[in-house]
Design an enzyme around this catalytic site. Structure first.
Site: not given
Ligand SMILES: [Zn+2]
Length: 169
Positions: A74, A93, A95, A120, A160
């Site tokens: 990625e 990143h 999941h 916030y 995703h």
């Molecule tokens: Zn991913």
């Protein structure tokens, strides 16, 4: 210099913290941080809770692999978010279950997948658009960020997970 004071040490610590918080199940998720002109990124298939500095790929600023193990598939996602937010030094990143669940729902608006539920969240995170679906690892993931007309530091990737950049990891 202690390990935690290096960029690599900060990535290792962040990986442990994300797993401890339940935000990165299995071997999913990837982290990167700028280190001078280079970017250190977690390698493909690594467990974020069990990283060492030797597990980090070294990339140039354009995401080309220059040293270390093979980076996460990625890369394009990270490179595009650095380009969108030039002052930012890290990209995460994951999941995480909540982010994945939200990424499967229709967005609240074009600019944000979720409503501004708390002041916030709006101050710290801002608008979080829902970007379209592409298969994980498809270089088109970066295009989703590059092509979005909205400013953002965090986004949900449809069906995703979440990606966010910041001034530090
Ligand atoms: Zn991913």
């Amino acid at each position: 210099m202690t390990a935690a004071s290096t960029v690599a040490g900060q990535i290792v610590a962040a990986g442990r913290a994300l797993v401890a918080a339940g935000l990165s199940p299995g071997s999913s998720g990837n982290l990167s941080a700028r280190d001078g002109d280079l970017v250190l990124m977690t390698a493909t298939g690594t467990q974020l809770g069990d990283l060492s500095a030797a597990d980090l790929a070294v990339l140039d600023a354009d995401g080309r692999h220059v040293d270390g193990p093979k980076p996460s598939k990625e890369v394009s996602l990270h490179v595009a978010l650095y380009a969108k937010n030039p002052g930012h030094l890290a990209v995460v990143h994951v999941h995480s279950p909540a982010a994945v669940a939200l990424s499967c729902l229709a967005p609240w608006s074009e600019e944000s997948a979720i409503p501004p539920l708390t002041p916030y969240s709006l101050m710290r995170v801002g608008q979080v658009p829902l970007l379209g679906f592409v298969a994980p690892g498809d270089p088109a993931m970066g295009d989703l960020i590059t092509d979005s007309p909205h400013p953002f530091r965090a986004a949900l990737l449809a069906n995703h997970g979440a990606v966010v950049s910041g001034e530090s990891i």
